[in-house]
Design an enzyme around this catalytic site. Structure first.
Site: not given
Ligand code: ADP
Length: 489
Positions: A115, A199, A234, A291
């Site tokens: 990330k 974040e 999530h 992907r």
């Molecule tokens: P992963 O790689 O584990 O899927 P992501 O960064 O894609 O992680 O985030 C997955 C989920 O977590 C998002 O769809 C959202 O629901 C929540 N999320 C991620 N970052 C944030 C944030 N900064 N604020 C609120 N929710 C978040």
């Protein structure tokens, strides 16, 4: 490209092979012990056994899979999603063996797999990011300063995290230090990389992602968005395209930014750029998945484009034949992931044998699955049974068709997310479009689901009684009356 080995199992292996066959390309399946009679094995032109059931001994064994490709003369490997699909070492090993990897370059996988590296790669392009830091952080004092700047609550995230794991919400400074220590040790043990960053925690976000396609000649297009805000742990469970909140202008901006993200890592093939969208429709780049995505069918349904076919064409070196301006959103599509999980018990996996398994059929109903009646769902892998997707001329029509499809989907032997799907599709928050990633926490409890069932049982009983009554009246049979008490209830 004459023969493709699909390094995966279940519905996605079948889905990829179907397109390959349609294109006149032969297919090779690989399988573990428990999958000897699986549908992807039956469907493929050839199948190679690669090891015992646990994925670490079969579907994650790079050398076994590459050996299988060589032994069968496969000239390309499609990784599907999950397993080795986002493993840069695998993509490199496949390429080194003189086999085409149907996906992006190892470089793009590596950059977007972290990330932090992803944020770094896109930062020169002026793409909105969630406020926070773009580097690994381990000093609690620095963390405090960052948190003060962006404002609580904040989210500590593992750079190498994925699948919704490795995230911690911190509400106030008093918990910051402790949560950080925990996050670092968790990230180290789960991902072998203790890098964490901060974040701002977006309070009421929607998860909206853009599908992109990039060829080897520098052409990159986007195929609009998918809304994936209905999640548990999530992780996505319901997706739709288009999102009910994006305006054409925001869609165009997000699409442009997604294309830029793809260009930033010299992307190749089909990829997904994920964004978080806040209540005021500000969007922020989250990450890129390198992907084919589980939820790709909804995009195929609104664009009429076979994404696997595009992946194969791009891997063969062809130019994209679709131009951005040719693309239009046609109608609306929704997908429900049908998991063998218990929505009455915290969505815990509930694997077993599919004693009854009858899929719904009909126009604009698509079922991507990997099972037949009588088959068992193995404990070793993801417990997804199927993806149920419906299309409609508009959102209301797609939801209506989805509810009919759920009612006609007969599964006995395991508890599934089908009733949960029905709950969501009938819920005002969903039908009105006013929902975010907290839908489950805010609106769902097992008791509400049970209540829905009880009401349904009453309605069915009342209806049966009413019909019975009318029939009786038609036939002039007196005394067959149902008590008003029952009908009213
Ligand atoms: P992963 O790689 O584990 O899927 P992501 O960064 O894609 O992680 O985030 C997955 C989920 O977590 C998002 O769809 C959202 O629901 C929540 N999320 C991620 N970052 C944030 C944030 N900064 N604020 C609120 N929710 C978040």
């Amino acid at each position: 490209m004459k023969k493709i080995l699909v390094a995966n199992r279940g519905e996605i292996a079948l889905r990829v092979m179907r397109t390959a066959r349609k294109m006149g390309i032969a297919t090779v399946a690989v399988y573990s012990e428990v999958d000897s009679n699986a549908r992807h094995v039956q469907f493929a032109d050839e199948a190679v056994y690669i090891g015992p059931s646990p994925s670490s001994e079969s579907y994650l064994k790079m050398d076994k899979i590459i050996e299988a490709a060589k032994a069968t003369g496969a000239d390309a490997i499609h990784p599907g999603y999950g397993f080795l699909s986002e493993n840069a070492v695998f993509a490199q090993a496949v390429t080194d063996a003189g086999i085409i990897f149907i996906g992006p370059t190892p470089h793009a996988i590596e950059v977007m797999g972290s990330k932090l590296a992803a944020k770094d790669a896109v930062k020169q392009y002026n793409i909105p990011m969630v406020p926070g830091v773009d580097h690994s952080i381990s000093d609690p004092e620095e963390a405090k300063k960052v948190a003060e700047r962006v404002g609580y609550p904040i989210l500590i995230k593992a750079s190498a995290g994925g699948g919704g794991k490795g995230m911690r919400v911190v509400e106030s400074e008093s918990e910051l230090e402790e949560q950080m220590t925990r996050a670092i040790s968790e990230a180290t043990s789960a991902f072998g990389d203790g890098s964490v960053f901060i974040e701002k925690y977006i309070g009421s976000p929607r998860h909206i992602e853009m599908q992109v396609l990039a060829d080897q000649h520098g052409n990159v297009i986007h195929l609009f968005e998918r809304e994936c805000s209905v999640q548990r742990r999530h992780q996505k469970v319901i997706e739709e395209a288009p999102s009910s909140v994006l305006t054409p202008e925001i869609r165009a901006n997000m699409g442009r930014d997604a294309v830029m993200v793809a260009k930033a890592c010299q992307y190749l093939g089909a990829g997904t750029v994920e964004f978080l969208v806040d209540e005021n429709l500000n969007y922020y780049f989250l990450e890129m998945n390198t992907r084919l995505q589980v939820e790709h069918p909804v995009t195929e349904m609104i664009t009429g484009i076979d994404l696997v076919e595009q992946q194969i064409r791009i891997a063969r070196g062809e130019r994209l034949s679709i131009k951005q301006e040719d693309l239009k959103i046609n109608g609306h599509a929704i997908e429900l992931r049908v998991y063998a999980e218990n929505p009455y018990d915290n969505f815990l996996p509930n694997v077993g044998t599919l004693h009854t398994y009858r899929r719904p059929t009909g126009e604009h109903i698509r079922v991507d699955d990997g099972y037949e009646e009588g088959m068992a769902i193995p404990i070793y892998y993801d417990p997804m049974i199927a993806k149920l997707a419906t299309w409609g001329i508009n959102r209301t029509a797609a939801i209506k068709r989805m509810l009919e499809a759920i009612a006609n989907y007969e599964i006995e032997g395991v508890v599934t997310t089908l009733p949960f799907g029905r709950f969501v599709f009938e819920h005002d928050a969903f039908t009105s479009g006013h929902f975010d990633t907290h839908f489950v926490n805010k609106h769902y409890t097992p008791d509400l689901l049970r209540q829905l069932h009880r009401e349904e049982a009453h309605v069915a009983a009342a209806l049966a009684a009413k019909l019975n009554n009318e029939e009786a009246e038609k036939l002039h049979i007196p005394n067959v009356k149902v008590s008003a008490w029952r009908v009213k209830r």
